[in-house]
Design a protein around this motif. Structure first.
Motif, mmCIF file in Angstrom:
data_model
loop_
_atom_site.group_PDB
_atom_site.id
_atom_site.type_symbol
_atom_site.label_atom_id
_atom_site.label_comp_id
_atom_site.label_asym_id
_atom_site.label_seq_id
_atom_site.Cartn_x
_atom_site.Cartn_y
_atom_site.Cartn_z
ATOM 1 N N CYS A 26 40.125 22.747 64.495
ATOM 2 C CA CYS A 26 40.414 23.328 63.293
ATOM 3 C C CYS A 26 38.880 24.080 62.872
ATOM 4 O O CYS A 26 37.762 23.642 63.385
ATOM 5 C CB CYS A 26 40.679 22.187 62.390
ATOM 6 S SG CYS A 26 42.255 21.618 62.652
ATOM 7 N N TYR A 57 45.250 34.923 60.980
ATOM 8 C CA TYR A 57 46.556 34.303 61.134
ATOM 9 C C TYR A 57 47.195 35.360 62.139
ATOM 10 O O TYR A 57 46.742 36.554 62.295
ATOM 11 C CB TYR A 57 47.380 34.034 59.985
ATOM 12 C CG TYR A 57 47.370 35.449 59.069
ATOM 13 C CD1 TYR A 57 48.969 36.163 59.289
ATOM 14 C CD2 TYR A 57 46.887 35.994 58.113
ATOM 15 C CE1 TYR A 57 49.082 37.132 58.649
ATOM 16 C CE2 TYR A 57 46.835 37.194 57.709
ATOM 17 C CZ TYR A 57 48.223 37.843 57.695
ATOM 18 O OH TYR A 57 48.493 39.046 57.099
ATOM 19 N N TYR A 72 48.938 30.188 61.419
ATOM 20 C CA TYR A 72 47.332 30.536 60.937
ATOM 21 C C TYR A 72 46.424 29.588 61.305
ATOM 22 O O TYR A 72 46.956 28.286 61.698
ATOM 23 C CB TYR A 72 47.337 30.335 59.279
ATOM 24 C CG TYR A 72 47.830 29.080 58.760
ATOM 25 C CD1 TYR A 72 46.843 28.143 58.244
ATOM 26 C CD2 TYR A 72 49.210 28.735 58.499
ATOM 27 C CE1 TYR A 72 47.191 27.011 57.931
ATOM 28 C CE2 TYR A 72 49.545 27.434 58.000
ATOM 29 C CZ TYR A 72 48.587 26.467 57.853
ATOM 30 O OH TYR A 72 48.764 25.277 56.969
ATOM 31 N N GLN A 73 45.384 29.816 61.627
ATOM 32 C CA GLN A 73 44.302 29.012 62.155
ATOM 33 C C GLN A 73 44.069 27.995 61.426
ATOM 34 O O GLN A 73 43.819 27.884 60.019
ATOM 35 C CB GLN A 73 42.761 29.833 62.218
ATOM 36 C CG GLN A 73 41.853 29.044 62.742
ATOM 37 C CD GLN A 73 41.891 28.320 64.066
ATOM 38 O OE1 GLN A 73 42.288 29.123 65.027
ATOM 39 N NE2 GLN A 73 41.493 27.290 64.177
ATOM 40 N N CYS A 74 43.968 26.868 62.034
ATOM 41 C CA CYS A 74 43.728 25.408 61.440
ATOM 42 C C CYS A 74 42.483 25.190 60.793
ATOM 43 O O CYS A 74 41.382 25.627 61.340
ATOM 44 C CB CYS A 74 43.859 24.250 62.521
ATOM 45 S SG CYS A 74 43.737 22.473 61.718
ATOM 46 N N THR A 76 42.064 26.889 57.751
ATOM 47 C CA THR A 76 42.116 27.776 56.717
ATOM 48 C C THR A 76 43.497 27.890 56.083
ATOM 49 O O THR A 76 44.424 26.978 56.364
ATOM 50 C CB THR A 76 42.235 29.504 57.435
ATOM 51 O OG1 THR A 76 43.354 29.579 58.318
ATOM 52 C CG2 THR A 76 40.918 29.561 58.573
ATOM 53 N N ASN A 77 43.657 28.776 55.417
ATOM 54 C CA ASN A 77 44.791 28.830 54.513
ATOM 55 C C ASN A 77 45.856 29.861 54.613
ATOM 56 O O ASN A 77 45.181 30.862 54.845
ATOM 57 C CB ASN A 77 44.502 28.799 52.801
ATOM 58 C CG ASN A 77 44.025 27.503 52.508
ATOM 59 O OD1 ASN A 77 44.346 26.251 52.882
ATOM 60 N ND2 ASN A 77 42.918 27.608 51.619
ATOM 61 N N SER A 91 49.904 25.758 61.069
ATOM 62 C CA SER A 91 48.704 25.944 61.473
ATOM 63 C C SER A 91 48.704 25.787 63.080
ATOM 64 O O SER A 91 49.414 25.111 63.536
ATOM 65 C CB SER A 91 47.477 24.967 60.526
ATOM 66 O OG SER A 91 48.012 23.647 61.056
#
Length: 307
Positions: A26, A57, A72-74, A76-77, A91
């Motif tokens: 993450c 993402y 989406y990248q762990c 981030t939101n 994620s």
């Protein structure tokens, strides 16, 4: 030297605008200007999936199922602009592993060294041939839900609310909102060629940010496939004898007993492509045969592939 110093100072001041490789964990210090997926995949032979990349993402599309999945990248939101547009939002890389539903999914993950990410298997485990995975099941490291009935799967999701299901069953798992929110459909069996089927390795890779490894494996495997096919063609030009092969298995399932033989019509199955590319004559039949009939049918075969 002065220009080099200026470039160095600017790079230190503004930071790297792209990660050097995809992250296997993450993000701790999110930057909106960073491309978190420098390693990307594209579908070259496959026609049933696609993927679009954005800075933090990616959107995976199963074309034949007409579903999209936002990964989406762990750390981030997920973008608020994408809310409500996708069948699954999760994620990546996945933090709770995956549940598989088909034995053909297992080698895809094992090829990338991701066997430990298989946390659950939904279906009958007796057909699993991976000795290592069977050991993990015996040790309790991989849980099994043998029934795919809607009630059982729903109960399973309640105890595994964050685990993504990779559904590779032909009809899909029982449809209900709980399963749907966690299920990414895998449809490699809808592809028309062996290369296209194998390229679904990239789909599995995207879920774990392993695009670089997948690209290497797919490219090297495709090259070996082409090399073998080319060698077979060269040999066929010098040796006019075409070997005959039979591809079959015996079923003892009540009501379906008998030998099932390779069929290439109306569907040109994957083994038909293997035979064609290796310049082998494949003996085919649409009939289910008794032992006696099969023995007579296969008597001239040079090679026997038992499925």
């Amino acid at each position: 030297m002065k220009s080099f110093a200026v470039v160095l100072v600017l790079s230190l001041a503004f930071g790297n605008q792209a990660a050097s490789t995809n992250r296997f964990g993450c993000v701790t210090n999110y930057s909106s200007s960073t491309d978190y997926f420098p390693d990307k995949v594209t579908s070259t032979d496959s026609e049933q999936w696609d993927i679009q990349y954005y800075k933090s993402y990616k959107v995976l599309t199963n074309k034949i199922a007409n579903e999209t999945y936002l990964l989406y990248q762990c750390g981030t939101n997920p973008p608020s602009s994408e809310a409500g547009k996708h069948a699954v939002v999760t994620s990546v890389p996945l933090q709770d592993g995956v549940a598989l539903t088909s034995t053909v999914q297992i080698p895809f993950l094992e090829l990338m060294g991701l066997r430990s990410e298989i946390k659950s298997y939904i279906g009958d485990p007796q057909y699993i041939s991976s000795s290592c995975l069977n050991k993990l099941i015996s040790n309790g490291q991989v849980t099994v839900e043998e029934s795919t009935a809607a009630a059982n799967v729903t109960n399973w999701t309640k105890t595994n609310p964050d685990r993504i299901v990779l559904d590779g069953t032909f009809g899909g798992l029982p449809q209900n909102p709980v399963v749907g929110d966690q299920t990414i459909l895998i449809s490699e069996y809808e592809e028309a060629s062996n290369k296209a089927i194998f390229e679904w390795l990239k789909v599995y890779a995207a879920i774990f940010n392993r695009e670089a490894e997948a690209n290497q494996i797919v490219n090297e495997t495709a090259a070996r496939y082409d090399c073998v096919s080319s060698n077979a063609q060269n040999m066929a030009q010098t040796d006019k004898t075409i070997p005959q092969a039979i591809w079959a298995y015996y079923s003892n399932y009540p009501g379906y007993e008998g030998w099932n033989i390779a069929t290439c019509d109306p569907v040109f199955n994957y083994y038909c492509e293997y035979a064609r590319d290796c310049h082998v004559k494949l003996l085919t039949s649409n009939d289910v045969m008794s032992h006696a009939n099969f023995s007579d049918f296969a008597k001239d075969a040079d090679v026997f592939f038992y499925m």
